[in-house]
Design a protein around this motif. Structure first.
Motif, PDB file in Angstrom:
ATOM      1  N   ASN A 184      34.119  32.487  30.472  1.00 39.57           N
ATOM      2  CA  ASN A 184      35.304  31.953  29.827  1.00 39.57           C
ATOM      3  C   ASN A 184      35.204  30.437  29.693  1.00 39.57           C
ATOM      4  O   ASN A 184      34.872  29.744  30.658  1.00 39.57           O
ATOM      5  CB  ASN A 184      36.541  32.332  30.648  1.00 39.57           C
ATOM      6  CG  ASN A 184      37.823  31.877  30.011  1.00 39.57           C
ATOM      7  OD1 ASN A 184      38.259  30.754  30.234  1.00 39.57           O
ATOM      8  ND2 ASN A 184      38.437  32.742  29.228  1.00 39.57           N
ATOM      9  N   THR A 439      42.352  32.469  38.968  1.00 36.03           N
ATOM     10  CA  THR A 439      42.236  33.926  39.017  1.00 36.03           C
ATOM     11  C   THR A 439      43.035  34.459  40.196  1.00 36.03           C
ATOM     12  O   THR A 439      42.860  33.975  41.323  1.00 36.03           O
ATOM     13  CB  THR A 439      40.764  34.348  39.171  1.00 36.03           C
ATOM     14  OG1 THR A 439      40.042  33.937  38.010  1.00 36.03           O
ATOM     15  CG2 THR A 439      40.640  35.844  39.329  1.00 36.03           C
ATOM     16  N   LYS A 449      46.205  46.277  38.086  1.00 37.33           N
ATOM     17  CA  LYS A 449      45.419  46.658  36.911  1.00 37.33           C
ATOM     18  C   LYS A 449      44.791  48.021  37.183  1.00 37.33           C
ATOM     19  O   LYS A 449      43.796  48.130  37.907  1.00 37.33           O
ATOM     20  CB  LYS A 449      44.337  45.616  36.623  1.00 37.33           C
ATOM     21  CG  LYS A 449      44.888  44.225  36.333  1.00 37.33           C
ATOM     22  CD  LYS A 449      43.771  43.212  36.171  1.00 37.33           C
ATOM     23  CE  LYS A 449      44.331  41.811  35.932  1.00 37.33           C
ATOM     24  NZ  LYS A 449      43.257  40.794  35.836  1.00 37.33           N
ATOM     25  N   THR A 470      38.222  41.974  34.728  1.00 41.73           N
ATOM     26  CA  THR A 470      38.833  40.944  33.872  1.00 41.73           C
ATOM     27  C   THR A 470      39.349  39.760  34.669  1.00 41.73           C
ATOM     28  O   THR A 470      40.000  38.893  34.102  1.00 41.73           O
ATOM     29  CB  THR A 470      39.994  41.555  33.069  1.00 41.73           C
ATOM     30  OG1 THR A 470      40.971  42.098  33.982  1.00 41.73           O
ATOM     31  CG2 THR A 470      39.504  42.663  32.153  1.00 41.73           C
ATOM     32  N   ASP A 471      39.072  39.710  35.984  1.00 45.64           N
ATOM     33  CA  ASP A 471      39.617  38.607  36.783  1.00 45.64           C
ATOM     34  C   ASP A 471      39.076  37.250  36.342  1.00 45.64           C
ATOM     35  O   ASP A 471      39.783  36.244  36.385  1.00 45.64           O
ATOM     36  CB  ASP A 471      39.357  38.835  38.280  1.00 45.64           C
ATOM     37  CG  ASP A 471      37.910  39.189  38.571  1.00 45.64           C
ATOM     38  OD1 ASP A 471      37.117  39.213  37.619  1.00 45.64           O
ATOM     39  OD2 ASP A 471      37.577  39.427  39.737  1.00 45.64           O
ATOM     40  N   LYS A 473      38.173  36.605  33.286  1.00 49.93           N
ATOM     41  CA  LYS A 473      38.461  36.514  31.845  1.00 49.93           C
ATOM     42  C   LYS A 473      37.179  36.336  31.024  1.00 49.93           C
ATOM     43  O   LYS A 473      37.005  35.346  30.302  1.00 49.93           O
ATOM     44  CB  LYS A 473      39.430  35.362  31.546  1.00 49.93           C
ATOM     45  CG  LYS A 473      40.781  35.492  32.233  1.00 49.93           C
ATOM     46  CD  LYS A 473      41.684  34.326  31.865  1.00 49.93           C
ATOM     47  CE  LYS A 473      43.040  34.451  32.525  1.00 49.93           C
ATOM     48  NZ  LYS A 473      42.951  34.330  34.009  1.00 49.93           N
ATOM     49  N   ALA A 477      34.625  42.543  27.340  1.00 51.75           N
ATOM     50  CA  ALA A 477      34.760  43.401  28.516  1.00 51.75           C
ATOM     51  C   ALA A 477      33.700  44.483  28.595  1.00 51.75           C
ATOM     52  O   ALA A 477      33.261  44.850  29.679  1.00 51.75           O
ATOM     53  CB  ALA A 477      36.150  44.045  28.541  1.00 51.75           C
TER      54      ALA A 477
END
Length: 489
Positions: A184, A439, A449, A470-471, A473, A477
């Motif tokens: 990210n 996060t 989640k 997805t922690d 980001k 995915a």
């Protein structure tokens, strides 16, 4: 030593250049000087004696210069890296990095050539993160070797490294490693900003850096994961996380990280999913045991003895009959003795450490019970608690669990089960509030989640893990496609 603008540049006077560099290094006696003739032109080679390989210097630099014709220095020397500069500070930096400096009479340039190669520790299995089925190579203290171990596993042009130099005195080399197409961008900028803003005189270890960049320094939980295993570091890189390498440290730092990552081991993914899930559940259960078992014993003995069957209660009361101390003092004494034994075992040589463990576990344990200082049941409780804290694959989390046992024991001494519940409630509230580089630390439970539970308490079959956590980001995915396509044929 500071130089004026005039003195910070090399001149065409050879003796003056040598004097400037000697002053730059405060006339240290390990700055060696060798005079040669290069095509009838006076030439001087400077190098720091402990940082270069003499054989490499002789074969790659000195002999080619003596035998060379009238050509440029860059074309004659056999070094892997040759640089050209006029800055005294840059020359000094290159000398400290294991380069030698070539100065020519009448030339205002300095040529630096790599002849470093300090012998370091060979790559071996990490002693603190042992696994059965995973790879048996571990990180070492040499920066380039650690980077090589990462690149050997991720052969992708997207693996990117950014260098930083931290420490006004130590000039420690720090590398930020991540996958350019996956990490990210906001996370990369955040980590880069924290690293580049550090102003400090010395940086020796990864632990120093961890304390300088973590979000919540007063939390008992580690918010960055330090590992000696390159396979573990690579797995987090593939999730979009960032790895930080510090020169001189045999571990790398992974950010951001979540609580459950500290109870995951590489062997979980090398075993069948039922086996990996079973051991993962045991590890997470061990965290609860490590922080609450002594407190539960204290609460039962002091307040809630009616919860036990008569037979077990009679046995406990019998063992406590001649013990003059309350259960809290018993537990506190045994916890301190345990920590003393652990610390002494770490500091002593291996044969003596094993002897200390046997003496501490058998002789001292038996003697302290016979002396009626603690009860038999307390020995069992503290021993089980110690084993549970050592189950954590990352040592920092096990130590945190043992530390959290002390406030839980105090609450149990004062309020019984109500005190334990209150402390655990505060603890889990803190976990839900905590974050690591933005996060959520307790993800995927807070926030919840559902799709990521498959790799938290349990580990579903590998072919089911088709999306990344997805922690961090990540940019995308999906991490694998039709992995069991053969079933459709």
């Amino acid at each position: 030593m500071s130089f004026s603008n005039k003195l910070s540049q090399l001149s065409d006077n050879l003796e003056k250049n040598i004097k400037m560099l000697e002053e730059h290094f405060c006339h240290t006696e390990d700055l060696m000087k060798k005079e040669l003739l290069f095509s009838k032109q006076k030439c001087v080679i400077l190098y720091l004696d402990p940082l270069v390989k003499k054989e490499l210097l002789q074969s790659s630099i000195i002999e080619p210069i003596l035998e060379g014709e009238k050509e440029a220095i860059e074309q004659i020397v056999h070094a892997a890296e040759v640089k050209k500069t006029t800055e005294v500070s840059e020359v000094g930096k290159q000398l400290l990095d294991g380069f030698c400096v070539i100065l020519l009479e009448g030339d205002s340039f300095a040529y630096t050539a790599s002849v470093g190669g300090i012998e370091g520790r060979s790559i071996e299995e990490p002693k603190n993160e042992r696994n059965i089925k995973s790879s048996h190579d571990g990180l070492v203290e040499e920066f380039n070797s650690n980077l090589q171990l990462l690149r050997k596993r991720i052969k992708s042009p997207f693996l990117k490294v950014k260098y930083f130099t931290i420490g006004n005195l130590t000039h420690t080399k720090v590398g930020m490693v991540y996958l350019e197409n996956l990490a990210n961008k906001e996370l990369v900028e955040k980590v880069e900003r924290r690293l580049s803003s550090i102003e400090i005189d010395q940086l020796y270890t990864l632990g120093n850096l961890e304390q300088l960049i973590e979000d919540h320094p007063f939390s008992p939980f580690p918010q960055n994961l330090a590992t000696e295993r390159p396979d573990r570091a690579v797995s987090y890189l593939a999730e979009g996380k960032i790895t930080i390498i510090v020169d001189g440290s045999p571990r790398v730092l992974v950010v951001p990280i979540t609580f459950f990552a500290f109870y995951q081991a590489p062997d979980d993914y090398n075993s069948r999913w039922l086996v990996g899930s079973f051991f993962r559940i045991i590890r997470i259960f061990s965290f609860i045991v490590a922080i609450s078992l002594p407190a539960i014993y204290i609460a039962i003995v002091s307040f809630h003895s009616e919860v036990l069957p008569i037979g077990i209660l009679y046995s406990i009361r019998t063992s406590l009959e001649y013990v003059p101390f309350p259960p809290f003092v018993e537990a506190l004494t045994m916890q301190i003795i345990l920590e003393l034994l652990k610390e002494s075992s770490i500091r002593l040589p291996s044969p003596i450490a094993q002897t200390i463990g046997i003496v501490g576990g058998l002789v001292i344990g038996t003697a302290i019970v016979d002396a009626h200082i603690v009860s038999n049941m307390m020995i069992v409780v503290i021993g089980f608690t110690a084993i549970a804290s050592f189950v954590a694959p990352i040592n920092e989390m096990g130590t945190s669990a043992r530390l959290l046992g002390f406030p839980t024991m105090i609450a149990a001494t004062l309020f019984g089960f109500f005190g334990i519940v209150f402390v655990l409630m505060l603890l889990f509230m803190h976990l839900c509030k905590l974050d690591s580089f933005g996060t959520p630390y307790f993800s995927p439970l807070a926030p919840f989640k559902k799709e990521e539970i498959k790799d938290t308490f349990i580990r579903l079959p590998f072919w089911k893990l088709n999306t990344r956590p997805t922690d961090a980001k990540p940019a995308y995915a999906n991490q694998q496609g039709r992995t069991r396509a053969w079933k459709k044929k």
